[in-house]
Every structure is written in structure tokens, then in C-alpha cells.
Design a protein around this motif. Structure first.
Motif, PDB file in Angstrom:
ATOM      1  N   GLY A   1       0.840  -1.206   0.099  1.00 24.87           N
ATOM      2  CA  GLY A   1      -0.071   0.192   0.119  1.00 24.87           C
ATOM      3  C   GLY A   1       0.733   1.175  -0.047  1.00 24.87           C
ATOM      4  N   ALA A   2       2.023   1.266  -0.283  1.00 19.39           N
ATOM      5  CA  ALA A   2       3.051   2.204  -0.443  1.00 19.39           C
ATOM      6  C   ALA A   2       3.852   2.293  -1.712  1.00 19.39           C
ATOM      7  N   PHE A   3       4.382   3.585  -1.624  1.00 17.53           N
ATOM      8  CA  PHE A   3       5.518   3.642  -3.061  1.00 17.53           C
ATOM      9  C   PHE A   3       6.322   4.600  -2.506  1.00 17.53           C
ATOM     10  N   GLN A   4       7.827   4.195  -2.772  1.00 17.88           N
ATOM     11  CA  GLN A   4       8.958   5.092  -2.438  1.00 17.88           C
ATOM     12  C   GLN A   4       9.180   5.954  -3.787  1.00 17.88           C
ATOM     13  N   TYR A   5       8.495   7.196  -3.920  1.00 25.79           N
ATOM     14  CA  TYR A   5       8.765   7.808  -5.098  1.00 25.79           C
ATOM     15  C   TYR A   5      10.014   8.484  -5.331  1.00 25.79           C
ATOM     16  N   ASN A   6      10.918   8.615  -4.323  1.00 28.63           N
ATOM     17  CA  ASN A   6      12.326   9.105  -4.461  1.00 28.63           C
ATOM     18  C   ASN A   6      13.280   7.970  -4.813  1.00 28.63           C
ATOM     19  N   GLU A   7      12.769   6.854  -5.385  1.00 31.11           N
ATOM     20  CA  GLU A   7      13.548   5.765  -5.793  1.00 31.11           C
ATOM     21  C   GLU A   7      13.258   5.627  -7.331  1.00 31.11           C
ATOM     22  N   LEU A   8      12.205   6.698  -7.934  1.00 33.80           N
ATOM     23  CA  LEU A   8      11.887   6.574  -9.381  1.00 33.80           C
ATOM     24  C   LEU A   8      13.022   7.340 -10.034  1.00 33.80           C
TER      25      LEU A   8
END
Length: 861
Positions: free
Chosen positions: A7-14
Motif C-alpha cells: 500500500g505504499a510507494f517510494q517515489y524518491n527511488e523513481l
């Protein structure tokens, strides 16, 4: 990123890269420069570019891990997933708003990608995104069980929202049918537009409403945004009365309303990527305008409009945030994505209260209106009663005046007619004086009667004005001649001047103008014991084919105070009631003069100094007659010296001449013309060969300045017919129908010297019999209208019927009546008569009639 995320996402790893939307791009190209993305949802707003994202997922477990990658913005045109392990492609899947719904592996409103990560591995996911509406890529990595549990919670809130909106739509549809108010229909349109918009925005429409229509789904957002905006603008205009309170902003709202259908149609023709930004921008402008109006004019609104303003502000906040979000100006998150939905739900609840308040207000307004209408109807009924009473009163007044006029004129015809006959007999000086006194008194009585009748005509709106050629010079000359005797009896000087700038002929009603001038002259002579009476006419302005003329009657009489001037022109009023006993009079002359002047579109007034005199003035506009021209004047204008005479007369002469460009000089300077004024009259002497006049000319009073200098128009437009006593008349046979014996005698004696044969009939029936017996031998029939047995109107009709039956030529029938109202004249013409003569009649009037009729032409046309 760990594969164990739920239920989450690490956008800084995009990492991301933007390329041309239609380019053949390979994200596996090792030469590409990828950029690090900040820790927020990728939001590039409205863009025609293609976005590629990549991120690495670590699976440290010794077994495969199955996850669901959710992209919760379902309006992305196309999202391509590539799952790579090194150079090996594990998975590829394409979903999106322009991809067939049945291609989705999971039946869901969002874009759900099932992803399987091998045991103890590190894999890379590539997402290629084409935005269409806006490029926003909110993502979450879920365990499947968690996803469905959370989605059920989200779906329950959506169900509440859609249920609320649908319920309010149907409720207001019933109100539309019940109260017949289009406002509720606009509200239904607004709510339906917002509901569909939200369904499209959250992917529900594609999932539930049209899963098989991919092409329509692609343009549906662009189609419904302007329509929802148009309905909301209509609804807002009704609720806030924008057209009344703010016309400039109403034009903005009108632009929104008019452009809505065009933008909707444009979305079906042009690429919706261009239409959606325009529609979104206009929605933001419309929402902000309505919010501003609600705040700006808060104090002027009723409760329902205030509740609407609060509800709208909540909706506006959501629209504004959504617009900024879609343009990429603020970050994408749950609040910015759903605030419009929250605002619309809150707006729906508040608007229900506003509409309820509006129903109550309209009901109260309706009751108030019904009460006002009832009161207005009562006033109308009362006004109708008063109008009916006024009509009856006016008719009774007119009938009384008509009867009075007839009854007075009938004996006056005998009195003045006999006097006219007596003047032709042998009379000594005393008898002549007494007859003149009786005649002038009779004419005075007749003038009073005419003033009363004219006043009645003006007040009842029945006064008809002629528009015929006239000469002001001739009218003023006649007036001065008529009143000179009265002025001479009191030792008053009279003089007149008519500016040569006045055209002749002018067009107007000479009879009414004479009446005004005669009243003013008679009034001036009455209230002036010594000194002078001057009358002048000058041009005030010439505008095309119209000339404005100012008439002035100047006297040296008793004058008026300011208070007396204020009531001077009222009916039956004199400046000082005490003057009634000294000077006499009814006070009608000035009142009728004022009413006649106003009826002709002019102005009348007085300038006076008490004890020194008055200047009564009249300004009238006249159309120019055919071939209107001014008198020929010398060029250059002569110089004039005025010698002798009273100071007032000298001043009047000099002032009148100077206005026309004449130079007034001393007699010692050898003028072109020398005017000598003394008690014997006026002598005009030529002093220079430059002026072509007789060497000497003498004039008796009254002193007509125009006559002295030869400045007179040659128009005979308004001259009365003057038939000499010896004018020969053709032998004609006349029948007179008259029931009054005195009038029979008078008319017979007046006609004897003028016609060959006169027969008398005592009533209308006898007149018809005599005409029938003569076989139509009469040339004229003078027909009294009011007679016993058979009146003149019916007698005329019977004579006309006889002519038709017997094939006789039409005889000329002239109404000879004591009635002076125009309706009686018209009644005579309607009965078949050819002319009209009013009693009292005299020989001059009869001679003038025969002369104008061609001295005895035999038959009517």
C-alpha cells in the motif's frame, strides 16, 4: 524498493525521462540519461510528451512474491509496463483509458498491473505513460488481500457519494415538475454533470457505464466538462441574479454558457488533449467569478442566495485545487485529487437547504405578489370608476357647452344680424354710435363664448389645429388695425414691427395665432391707462425647413408682482382680484392663450415690473411654406435718424431697426432716411439718393415700421377674403331651412342683395318637400341642423336619397348652425353636407362664402 511494500510507494527511488509522445523510444537504451524523481507523485500536468519511469524492486525472499501495482489515475491514455530482470523481459502489459477495458487482467476502475517477482532477485519495472488529459502517475504496491480490503472501504465512500448525488438529482427532478421553476432544472443539469465528471475522473464510468466504447471513453471527459460548467453557470446566474447585480461579470458567465455546447462538440472533432485544458481553465474562471459575486454582494442577498454562496465556495475550492493539480502546479495527493468530490458532496447538501429556503421565499413572494396584485386590481377598479365618472362628467360638460353655445348663438344671430341690417339704413351719428356699442358688446360676448369653448376643447384634447400657409405680417397688421380704435380712445401709442428675417408664407393655424395675439393685445390695452402698446415679431432660429419666431406685446400698464406672474395664466384668474372691479374681464384670455400656445408646441410667458409695465412673449415654431422667402432689403442697409416723438416709441423704433443691421445716427450726420415723429403722425423723408423711396411719406397712427420702410412680405396666404360691395354675383336660387322666425328674417334680408331668389322652409320636412317640388332647382340650401319635426341631418340624407332616386345633380347643402364644436361639423359632413357656417352670421361672411365658392357655381362636386 522492497517487494514487501504493502500500500505504499517510494517515489524518491523513481527515475524518469520525458520524450516526444510519438517517438519510437526504447527505454532499454543504455545511452539514455535518466533523472532522479523527487519524493512525490509524478505530476507533469497537461503535456503532449511521453513519460518513462523506472524503479528497482528487491525480493530477498527465497520464494516468488506476487504483488499488484496500482496506478490510481485512470485517465492516462496508455500505460505500458515492462518487467525486466537484466536483459530478460519477464512481463509486458498495456492498460489505459484508450485501451479496451476487456484487456485488463483485473476488472477494476483503476489501472491494476499484476507483478510477479522471482525469488531472491532484483528486477526493474519500466512504465511508459501517455497522458492525454494530464500526466499524473500515483502508484502503490499492494498485497492482493490488502488491496481488496482497502478498496472495499474506498468503494463504500464512493457509493455513498454517488447515491447522495443520484438521490438529489431525482429529488430536484420532482421539484422541477412540481414548482415549474427552471432553476431546479439547471441544478439537476449541474449535479448530473458533476456526477458524470466524477465517475469519469475515478474510472467508474469506463468500468460501469461504457466498458465497450473505448473511443467514447477517451473523449468523454472533454465532452462533459464544458456541459457541467454551462449548467452550473446557468444555475448560478439564477440563484445569485448575476445579471442584475453585476452586468460585467454576467457577460463572463454568458460567455461560459454560450461556449459550453461548442466546446463539447469540439471535443468530438479536435484532439481532446487541446480541448480539456481550455475547458478546465474556463471552469476555474467561472467558479472564481461566482465565488467573488457571492462574497462581493453578500449583504444584498436573501438567505437562499447566501447558503448557495457558501455551498459554491466549497465546490469552488475543490475545482480550484483540481485545476491547479491537473496543470501540475500543486502536488498530486489524495486530498488534491478528491477535494472536488468532497466539495461537490458538501455543496449538494447545502444547496438542498438553499433550494428549500428558496421555495419558502418564493412562496412568500408569491403571496406578497398576490396581495399586491389584489390591491392593484382594486386600484384599477377604482381608477376605472373614476375614469368612467370623468368620462360622464366630460360628456355632460361637453353636452352642456354645446347646448349653451347653441342657445346663445341662436339669439346672437338675430341681434348681430339685425345690427348688420341696421347699418345699411339711414342713421344719425348718435344712432350709429349706439349701434356700434351694441355690436361691440355682442362681439365681446361672442369672444367670451369662443374662449370658453376653446378652453373646453383644449382640456378635453379635442382641439384640432390647422397647418395652412399664413403671413405673420398680415396677422399683426390686422390685429393692430382692429385694436387701434380702442388704443386711441385711451390715448395710447401703438406701433408694430415684423422682422424681415421672418419667412412668408409659414405653415400654421392662423385662426389660433390671431386668437393669441388678439387676447394679448386686448389684455395690454385693458390694463394700460397711458403710454404705449408695442407689438413685435422676430426670428429666434432657423433650423432647416423650420423657423422659430418670438412675438412680444410691450405695454406701459400697471405691471405685475412676482406672485401675480405665477398665477396669471390660470383659468378665471387675474393678477389681482381687485382689478376685476376696475378693469372687468373673466381671466380666460391669458389661460386660453397659454393652452393654445402649448397645443402648438410653443411657450408663453411674461416679464413685468410692477407699476412700469409688462412684456408678454410667445415663442412658436413654424414649418416653412412652399417657396417661402424673406422680403427684399436694401444692400447696404441705410442709416436712419429718428427725430421727435415719445422716448418709448423712439427706443422701440431704434431697437427694432438696429436688430436688422440698420445704423441709427444723429440727424446732423446726414442719414439716408429721416423719420420725424410728432403728434400728427410719422413722416418718412429720403435724405440720400442711395435709398430708392419717395422723397416724403406721411403715416397716421398706428405706426407700422415695416410699412414706413417698405419691408413687407407680399404673401397673401392668410389674408381674409375681401369682397367689395359691388362685386357682381351670379343669379342663384337659395333655399333656407330655419325654424326661428327672427333668424328667418335675418338670413332672408342678408341674402336678398346677394342672390336672385330666396325661399324659406320652417323645418327639415318642409325643406325636403320644397326641394322635391322644385325638381332640384335650388343652387344652395342653407340648412339649420337643430329643427323640430325633421332635423337638418336627416333632411340632408333624404335630399341625397331623392337625388339618387330621381337622377338629380347634387345640390350644395351648407350647415347653418349655432353649434361650434368640431364634432358637429363632422356630423354635418357625414350626413352629406358640403360646407359649414357658424351662427351668428353676417353679410360679410355670406359674401366671403359665395366668393370662395366661385360666385355661384351651381352644383356640388
Amino acid at each position: 524498493m522492497s517487494a514487501l511494500e504493502d500500500g505504499a510507494f517510494q517515489y524518491n527511488e523513481l527515475e524518469y525521462v520525458l520524450v516526444d509522445r510519438d517517438s519510437a523510444f526504447d527505454p532499454l537504451d543504455t545511452d539514455l540519461v535518466w533523472q532522479q524523481h523527487p519524493d512525490s507523485v509524478p505530476n507533469f500536468g497537461f503535456s503532449n510528451s511521453q513519460l518513462w519511469l523506472r524503479f528497482v524492486i528487491e525480493n530477498p525472499t527465497p520464494h516468488e512474491v506476487h504483488r499488484l501495482l496500482e496506478v490510481s489515475y485512470p485517465l492516462l491514455d496508455r500505460v505500458e509496463l515492462r518487467h525486466m530482470q537484466g536483459q530478460r523481459q519477464l512481463q509486458t502489459l498495456v492498460l489505459g483509458n484508450q485501451v479496451d477495458f476487456d484487456h485488463r487482467p483485473i476488472n477494476h476502475r483503476h489501472l491494476i498491473f499484476p507483478v510477479t517477482m522471482p525469488a531472491d532477485s532484483s528486477t526493474t519495472l519500466y512504465l511508459g505513460v501517455k497522458g492525454g488529459n494530464a500526466i499524473q502517475v500515483p502508484m502503490a504496491l499492494w498485497r492482493e488481500s490488502t488491496f481488496w480490503r482497502v478498496d472495499q472501504q474506498r468503494l463504500s465512500w464512493q457509493t455513498v457519494y454517488y447515491g447522495l448525488m443520484i438521490a438529489m438529482i431525482f429529488y430536484n427532478l420532482f421539484l422541477v415538475w412540481g414548482v415549474r421553476d427552471i432553476t431546479y432544472l439547471f441544478y439537476v443539469g449541474t449535479m448530473a454533470g458533476v456526477l458524470i465528471f466524477q465517475a469519469i475522473l475515478h474510472g467508474v464510468a469506463y468500468q460501469v457505464l461504457w466498458p465497450e466504447f473505448t473511443d467514447w471513453n477517451a473523449v468523454s471527459m472533454a465532452f462533459f466538462i464544458p456541459l457541467a460548467n454551462g449548467f452550473s453557470s446557468l444555475f448560478s446566474n439564477k440563484m445569485l441574479r448575476i445579471r442584475e447585480v453585476s452586468p460585467p461579470l454576467y457577460k463572463v458567465m454568458l460567455l461560459q454558457i454560450v461556449s459550453a455546447p461548442f466546446l463539447a462538440i469540439a471535443s468530438l472533432i479536435f484532439p481532446f488533449q487541446y480541448v480539456v485544458p481550455i475547458s478546465t481553465f474556463m471552469t476555474v474562471v467561472s467558479a472564481a467569478s461566482v465565488a467573488y459575486i457571492g462574497i462581493r454582494y453578500w449583504a444584498r442577498y436573501e438567505t437562499d442566495a447566501r447558503i448557495f454562496s457558501v455551498a459554491w465556495d466549497a465546490f469552488v475550492l475543490g475545482c480550484l485545487v483540481m485545476g491547479l493539480n491537473k496543470f501540475g502546479l500543486i502536488p498530486y495527493n489524495w486530498l488534491t485529487e478528491n477535494l472536488m468530490q468532497i466539495g461537490s458532496a458538501l455543496e449538494t447538501i447545502l444547496l438542498s437547504l438553499a433550494l428549500a429556503a428558496r421555495i419558502n421565499r418564493l412562496r412568500e413572494d408569491s403571496l406578497t405578489l398576490q396581495k399586491e396584485q389584489l390591491q392593484a386590481r382594486e386600484k384599477e377598479i377604482q381608477a376605472d370608476k373614476e375614469l368612467l365618472a370623468a368620462k360622464y362628467e366630460s360628456k355632460a360638460k361637453s353636452d352642456f357647452l354645446a347646448v349653451m353655445s347653441h342657445e346663445i348663438r341662436t339669439p346672437m344671430n338675430g341681434v348681430l344680424g339685425v345690427l348688420d341690417l341696421l347699418k345699411d339704413t339711414r342713421l344719425d351719428a348718435e344712432q350709429t354710435r349706439m349701434i356700434g356699442t351694441i355690436e361691440s358688446s355682442g362681439k365681446l360676448l361672442l369672444n367670451i363664448l369662443n374662449d370658453i369653448l376653446d378652453l373646453s376643447k383644449v382640456e378635453s384634447g379635442k382641439l384640432d389645429l390647422e397647418q395652412i400657409p399664413l403671413s405673420l405680417q398680415q396677422i399683426i397688421d390686422d390685429a393692430v388695425i382692429i385694436y387701434d380704435a380702442s388704443a386711441s380712445q385711451k390715448g395710447l401709442m401703438m406701433s408694430s414691427f415684423v422682422s424681415p428675417q421672418i419667412y412668408a408664407p409659414l405653415l400654421g393655424d392662423p385662426t389660433r395665432i390671431k386668437q393669441i395675439i388678439y387676447n394679448l393685445l386686448g389684455n395690454a390695452i385693458k390694463f394700460t391707462d397711458r403710454g404705449h402698446i408695442f407689438i413685435s415679431a422676430r426670428s429666434v432660429a432657423v433650423d432647416g425647413q423650420r423657423q422659430t419666431v418670438r412675438l412680444e406685446i410691450i405695454d406701459s400698464g400697471i405691471g405685475l408682482s412676482h406672485e401675480q406672474e405665477q398665477k396669471l395664466f390660470d383659468s378665471f384668474t387675474q393678477g389681482d382680484t381687485s382689478t376685476n372691479r376696475k378693469f372687468g374681464g373673466t381671466g380666460l384670455g391669458l389661460a386660453i392663450s397659454k393652452k393654445l400656445t402649448e397645443a402648438m408646441g410653443g411657450n408663453i410667458g411674461v416679464e413685468s415690473i410692477q407699476g412700469e409695465g409688462s412684456v408678454f412673449w410667445v415663442e412658436l415654431g413654424f414649418p416653412l411654406g412652399a417657396d417661402a422667402k424673406q422680403p427684399q432689403l436694401p444692400d447696404p442697409m441705410p442709416s436712419v435718424a429718428v427725430v421727435g416723438g415719445a422716448a418709448q416709441l423712439n427706443h422701440f423704433v431704434c431697437e427694432s431697426l438696429e436688430r436688422e443691421g440698420v445704423t441709427i445716427v444723429a440727424v446732423t450726420t446726414k442719414p439716408d432716411i429721416r423719420i420725424q415723429i410728432d403728434e400728427h403722425g410719422v413722416m418718412l423723408e429720403q435724405c440720400s439718393s442711395a435709398v430708392a423711396i419717395n422723397p416724403k411719406r406721411s403715416y397716421k397712427a398706428p405706426f407700422a415700421i415695416n410699412a414706413w420702410l417698405g419691408w413687407r412680405d407680399v404673401s397673401a396666404a392668410s389674408r381674409d377674403v375681401d369682397v367689395a360691395d359691388n362685386t357682381p354675383l351670379l343669379p342663384v336660387k337659395v333655399l333656407v331651412a330655419e325654424d326661428n322666425p327672427v333668424n328667418q328674417m335675418v338670413i332672408r334680408e342678408l341674402l336678398k342683395p346677394l342672390v336672385g331668389e330666396v325661399d324659406i322652409a320652417g323645418d327639415g320636412r318642409e325643406a325636403v318637400e320644397l326641394y322635391q317640388q322644385s325638381n332640384g332647382a335650388y343652387d344652395y340650401i342653407f340648412m339649420d341642423c337643430e329643427m323640430p319635426e325633421l332635423d337638418g341631418y336627416d333632411a340632408t340624407r333624404q335630399i341625397r336619397a331623392l337625388e339618387h332616386d330621381l337622377g338629380l345633380e347634387k345640390v350644395k347643402i351648407i350647415a347653418l348652425t349655432a353649434h361650434a364644436f368640431d364634432e358637429f361639423k363632422q356630423k354635418a359632413f357625414d350626413a352629406g353636407m358640403n360646407g359649414h357656417l357658424s351662427k351668428p352670421i353676417n353679410r360679410s361672411a355670406l359674401k366671403a362664402f359665395f366668393y370662395q365658392d366661385g360666385l355661384g357655381a351651381r352644383r356640388a362636386v
